[in-house]
Design a protein around this motif. Structure first.
Motif, PDB file in Angstrom:
ATOM      1  N   CYS A 182       0.817  -1.250   0.008  1.00  0.00           N
ATOM      2  CA  CYS A 182       0.101   0.054  -0.095  1.00  0.00           C
ATOM      3  C   CYS A 182       0.939   1.089   0.016  1.00  0.00           C
ATOM      4  N   ASP A 183       1.901   1.345   0.939  1.00  0.00           N
ATOM      5  CA  ASP A 183       2.713   2.468   0.895  1.00  0.00           C
ATOM      6  C   ASP A 183       3.350   2.538  -0.457  1.00  0.00           C
ATOM      7  N   ALA A 184       3.785   1.480  -1.053  1.00  0.00           N
ATOM      8  CA  ALA A 184       4.521   1.673  -2.181  1.00  0.00           C
ATOM      9  C   ALA A 184       3.938   2.411  -3.287  1.00  0.00           C
ATOM     10  N   LEU A 185       2.726   1.755  -3.484  1.00  0.00           N
ATOM     11  CA  LEU A 185       1.420   2.411  -4.521  1.00  0.00           C
ATOM     12  C   LEU A 185       1.299   3.862  -4.123  1.00  0.00           C
ATOM     13  N   ARG A 186       1.075   4.085  -3.049  1.00  0.00           N
ATOM     14  CA  ARG A 186       0.814   5.573  -2.350  1.00  0.00           C
ATOM     15  C   ARG A 186       1.855   6.462  -2.869  1.00  0.00           C
ATOM     16  N   ALA A 187       3.265   5.987  -2.617  1.00  0.00           N
ATOM     17  CA  ALA A 187       4.262   6.766  -2.909  1.00  0.00           C
ATOM     18  C   ALA A 187       4.285   7.188  -4.343  1.00  0.00           C
ATOM     19  N   ARG A 188       3.840   6.144  -5.312  1.00  0.00           N
ATOM     20  CA  ARG A 188       3.950   6.632  -6.789  1.00  0.00           C
ATOM     21  C   ARG A 188       2.830   7.627  -6.971  1.00  0.00           C
TER      22      ARG A 188
END
Lengths: 322, 322
Positions: A182-188
């Motif tokens: 989730c964090d990785a996607l949100r960072a994008r």
């Protein structure tokens, strides 16, 4: 501009560049473009609710407001140099402006971009950045040069930002995605990386280029229209990040990758003979790219399955007034 | 950008210029700055309610959104060339966009400005224009060159736009102003004339220059601060239009002239020896100017009466977050 706010921004963002004769603080900036180059100018606006969720951190809004513009410069093959910032705020919120400027400055420093002027006004939260870069004469990457027989590529991975927009609101309840995914996607979504280095590689070889901001199918549609060609995209070839693969099943993933938007990757076309050298040079520049389709005679964009059949799509991408 | 809207704007505003290699329609504009010149870049935002009344005609909003930027170029002594337009609209209102583009294009054509790119987004009505012009190297007019002993001038007349903002809401009930005077004042609010020709005259002679957008006292205050000097303004010398004289008595008129803002005249300083030639050249360029004060040692701005006594003022001009 309200003077305290100007100073806050200037203190953080006025990177020293020898070609900035007069920066923030007069009626205008005075700039010295390099001799023998063309100037590339872009502008993009972010509106709260429309282009970023209300709870987005000010640092991320600052970063993104510059990133979406640098992505346009990347798609033109330009070397970035300067930016102007028009910031409309509901109130003179010092904390917001400091944090906004911090995110803006962090990305600006990475690419050597000097903020040279701007305006702050009172109103609903809206940010317009204009950014400027250089290309050797005649070298700008356009949308209009794709030819039947060219191959179609995209840098990085697709669909992450659109997926990030669903977390934590929906995603946690729908999928087995880990907090890390989730964090990785949100960072994008919040901190897109403009593909400047890739644009510099591509400007000597690619026949056409665009940044993927509205959604892959919509954006390659712009290339097809500007070039007077058709484009076939292979659904199975579309690059997905590990986080996206973990968080979404195939049908939803395909929708995010093809129509989600906010990717800020570069989609480009290339004569087949250049494929080897361009992929090699892109890899050296730290940017992978994936072949996702081909340019054909005709018009329009088709999304094809493994058997070459056309996959129907309901919407083509982000439409601002949809 | 929504494609129909782009086309509406492009059809009206994409003036042909040889130095525009690629205009509206790609990821960015590709421009060829003239060799041996510096580039001046400015940006200004107009927000509905804040910078223009809600009932303002779309043609006038289009005109004014460019005019306020050309006024900044004028204050720098620049020759205008290109503009970018970021238009945020609540809905894809075709009629609004056509009329907006018409007003924008009318002023752009007067000054040979090509609209070379932009962005349309959905949100509260907000317009950010960036404009670009050229100056010979080192010739840009700055705020920082005023010296004790210089004279202070302003082009045109002051206070009309701020007075226009009061009509028809208050004025008709307060004063004996004719409908014609009201229209004249309102026209100064809605269709300011950027003093480009005056800026070109001044760039060879003036020691400092600024455009009067926030209000005379606030703006000459910027010059005083940037130059490290004081400025004395003579209240009796301030130029007023016939319409303003007809519509308002002396005390209110003085407030409008000194703090009203939205004048888009140029305030400038000059060594006394240049007064004759500059006033002559300005008149030849179709722009009158009035001597309104002098630069003194010290700091800050004083508004003086006929006896040289200081007139107290409550507010110094337009403060965006006041």
């Amino acid at each position: 501009m309200e003077f305290d706010l100007i100073e806050l921004v200037r203190a953080r963002c006025a990177l020293a560049r020898a070609d900035v004769r007069v920066g923030i603080g007069d009626d205008g900036a005075v700039l010295a473009p390099p001799a023998g180059h063309e100037l590339v100018a872009v502008t993009d606006t972010l509106v709260e609710h429309v282009h970023f969720p209300v709870a987005t951190r000010p640092e991320d809004i600052g970063w993104k407001s510059l990133a979406v513009n640098l992505s346009d410069l990347a798609a033109m093959g330009a070397t970035p140099a300067w930016a102007l910032l028009a910031l409309t705020l509901p109130a003179p919120d010092r904390d917001f402006v400091e944090r906004f400027a911090e995110g803006f400055a962090e990305l600006a420093a990475q690419h050597g971009v000097a903020l040279v002027g701007g305006d702050t006004t009172k109103g609903p939260l809206t940010i317009t950045v204009s950014a400027f870069g250089f290309v050797p004469p005649g070298k700008a990457l356009l949308r209009s040069g794709a030819r039947a027989g060219d191959l179609v590529f995209v840098t990085g991975t697709l669909g992450d930002a659109a997926a990030g927009l669903r977390f934590p609101f929906e995603g946690l309840f729908q999928s087995p995605a880990s907090a890390e995914a989730c964090d990785a996607l949100r960072a994008r979504l919040d901190r897109p990386s403009p593909r400047i280095a890739a644009g510099l590689v591509l400007r000597d070889r690619a026949s056409a280029c665009i940044d993927v901001s509205d959604g892959l199918l919509a954006d390659v549609g712009h290339v097809a229209r500007a070039s007077g060609v058709g484009i076939d995209i292979s659904a199975l070839a579309l690059p997905a990040s590990p986080a996206l693969l973990q968080a979404f099943g195939a049908p939803e993933r395909l929708a995010l990758q093809t129509t989600g938007g906010d990717d800020y990757e570069l989609a480009f076309t290339l004569a087949p003979k250049h494929e080897g050298i361009v992929l090699h040079d892109l890899a050296k520049a730290g940017c992978g790219a994936t072949r996702i389709g081909r340019v054909v005679a005709g018009a329009g964009v088709r999304l094809l399955d493994a058997q070459g059949g056309e996959i129907a799509t309901k919407r083509r991408g982000w439409e601002h007034f949809a």
